[in-house]
Write an enzyme that holds these catalytic residues in place. Structure first.
Site, PDB file in Angstrom:
ATOM      1  CB  SER A 123      39.461  37.313  45.056  1.00 19.41           C
ATOM      2  OG  SER A 123      40.696  36.964  45.634  1.00 19.41           O
ATOM      3  CG  HIS A 167      43.043  39.566  42.041  1.00 21.78           C
ATOM      4  ND1 HIS A 167      42.747  38.244  41.779  1.00 21.78           N
ATOM      5  CD2 HIS A 167      42.678  39.762  43.321  1.00 21.78           C
ATOM      6  CE1 HIS A 167      42.235  37.676  42.854  1.00 21.78           C
ATOM      7  NE2 HIS A 167      42.182  38.582  43.822  1.00 21.78           N
ATOM      8  CG  ASP A 182      43.921  37.158  38.882  1.00 27.93           C
ATOM      9  OD1 ASP A 182      44.678  37.695  39.708  1.00 27.93           O
ATOM     10  OD2 ASP A 182      42.987  36.402  39.210  1.00 27.93           O
TER      11      ASP A 182
END
Length: 276
Positions: free
Chosen positions: A96, A253, A225
């Site tokens: 991320s 995620h 994600d």
């Protein structure tokens, strides 16, 4: 504790292991404890693993209002952590925002990297035409700084992880609640970290420099994600010169317990070619 700026320290931890150092860089507003112990143990069979708390997370200094910073400064913090552990060069893996910081390391500090791995991230350039985050996540992020009791905060964080997890990998609510309880104990706080959302984003359009990267780089696609959904990973791999793209099926995620083994295999296959 590593001093990264005057009056600012970050907490860092080494998990001893054989082989070359591997620095793990976590995402926005997330403590280094978000890296699961099971994943660390697997990686530490082959590497000296280092994780740390970004500024304004975990046990690190929480002082953004008094000492504001840019997201680029967080990449320099990663270098300071390597210095503190006397590491000249390391493999780095970022998730991320951590992937954003790894990209900055690729263009600003390539001499400190043995290799790089990036997942659940977007390229350091304009992403016009690519899909944005799930609207349900955007609504939840609008509540990030709301006041909540400890129990309400735990419920909010578990719901956040549920949305981040995606719809394929089984979601273990108890495991994520236990993780957040550990992070609260580790940090001594129960409020939601939110400083990174306010940090300066200037200087993050580095696509031209990414096209000149020579450090071996792996881009891992997380097909579930909801923050940076496909084709973000393919776009990123096309932007970073010579990078390799692979997919961990079912990955969202969040670091779902059921996907830690294939994720570790992907990372170790890149750093040392050994997935045993």
């Amino acid at each position: 504790m590593v001093e990264v700026a005057p009056g600012v320290q970050v907490w860092a931890e080494e998990i001893p292991g054989p082989g070359e150092p591997l620095l793990l860089v976590m995402g926005a507003n997330a403590s280094g404890l978000t890296w699961p112990d099971e994943l660390l143990a697997r990686l530490a069979r082959h590497h000296r693993v280092i994780r740390y708390d970004h500024r304004d997370t975990g046990r690190s200094t929480h002082a953004f209002d008094e000492r504001p910073y840019a997201l680029r400064d967080l990449a320099d913090d990663a270098v300071a952590v390597l210095d503190a552990f006397d590491v000249d060069r390391a493999h780095v893996a970022g998730m991320s925002l951590g992937g954003t910081l790894v990209q900055l390391l690729l263009v600003e500090h390539p001499d400190r990297l043995l290799s790089a791995a990036v997942f659940c991230s977007a390229a350091l350039e304009g992403t016009e035409g690519l899909p944005g985050p799930d609207p349900a996540l955007l609504r939840l992020w609008g509540e990030l700084t709301d006041e909540r009791t400890r129990e309400q905060e735990l419920t909010w964080r578990v719901e956040h992880w549920r949305l981040l997890n995606g719809r394929v990998a089984p979601f273990d609510a108890a495991a994520f609640r236990a993780l957040e309880e550990r992070i609260m104990e580790h940090s001594g706080r129960t409020d939601s970290p939110a400083a990174h959302a306010a940090a300066d984003t200037d200087g993050l359009d580095r696509a031209a420099e990414l096209r000149e990267v020579s450090v071996p780089t792996l881009v891992i696609e997380a097909p579930e994600d909801p923050v940076n959904p496909p084709p973000h990973a393919a776009h990123l791999a096309a932007t970073i010169a010579g990078s390799r793209l692979m997919t961990v099926e079912g990955l969202g995620h969040a670091l779902a317990p059921s996907l830690l083994e294939p994720l570790a295999n992907a990372l170790l296959g890149h750093t040392c070619g050994d997935v045993r």
